[in-house]
Scaffold this active site. Sequence first.
Site, PDB file in Angstrom:
ATOM      1  CG  HIS A   1      -1.354  -3.625   6.806  1.00 17.85           C
ATOM      2  ND1 HIS A   1      -2.814  -3.682   7.274  1.00 17.85           N
ATOM      3  CD2 HIS A   1      -0.824  -4.361   7.689  1.00 17.85           C
ATOM      4  CE1 HIS A   1      -2.778  -4.179   8.424  1.00 17.85           C
ATOM      5  NE2 HIS A   1      -1.603  -4.851   8.565  1.00 17.85           N
TER       6      HIS A   1
ATOM      7  CG  HIS B   1       1.890  -7.793   8.017  1.00 18.19           C
ATOM      8  ND1 HIS B   1       2.660  -6.813   8.096  1.00 18.19           N
ATOM      9  CD2 HIS B   1       1.039  -7.722   8.826  1.00 18.19           C
ATOM     10  CE1 HIS B   1       2.412  -6.175   9.024  1.00 18.19           C
ATOM     11  NE2 HIS B   1       1.105  -6.402   9.419  1.00 18.19           N
TER      12      HIS B   1
END
Length: 164
Positions: A69, A84
Amino acid sequence: MFKKWFGKKQSEEETIVAPLSGTVVPLEDVPDPVFAQKMMGDGIAIDPTDGDVVAPVDGEVIQLFPTKHAVGLRSEAGVELLIHVGIDTVAMNGEGFTAHVQAGDRVKRGERLLSVDFSLVREKAKSAITPIIITNGDALATLEKKAEGSATKGETVLFHVKMK
């Protein structure tokens, strides 16, 4: 001189482009206080419109989180970036994420880093909004945010930075 020995380009200035296509969102509007309050560093966020995440600079992948992620990069000039993907996406345990790189890989601007199923992210996570953070802001003399409105991955300039 140390960087010269290891073949790294010591560039004073660098342009950082969008790693995703979508709508540019001020960092202060990200629905997570860690990012909104710039606890990890300054930056910009993008609300994505497609599932490709590309390298915003020429450089090196310095970290790929096991859950895919988030990815950390170091540019040729030494700017350290964190991409992110989404908010609270770590809880997805990698579901909906495919990595095309690993830590230690050299990448070129526009090269695909991750593929993301953003419909799944929107269903399972708090938000798909993706912060792009400069994590070593103390090494910068200047940071100019360039983008507003919509961004095109690999093309739209997000930041212009000058190293100290």
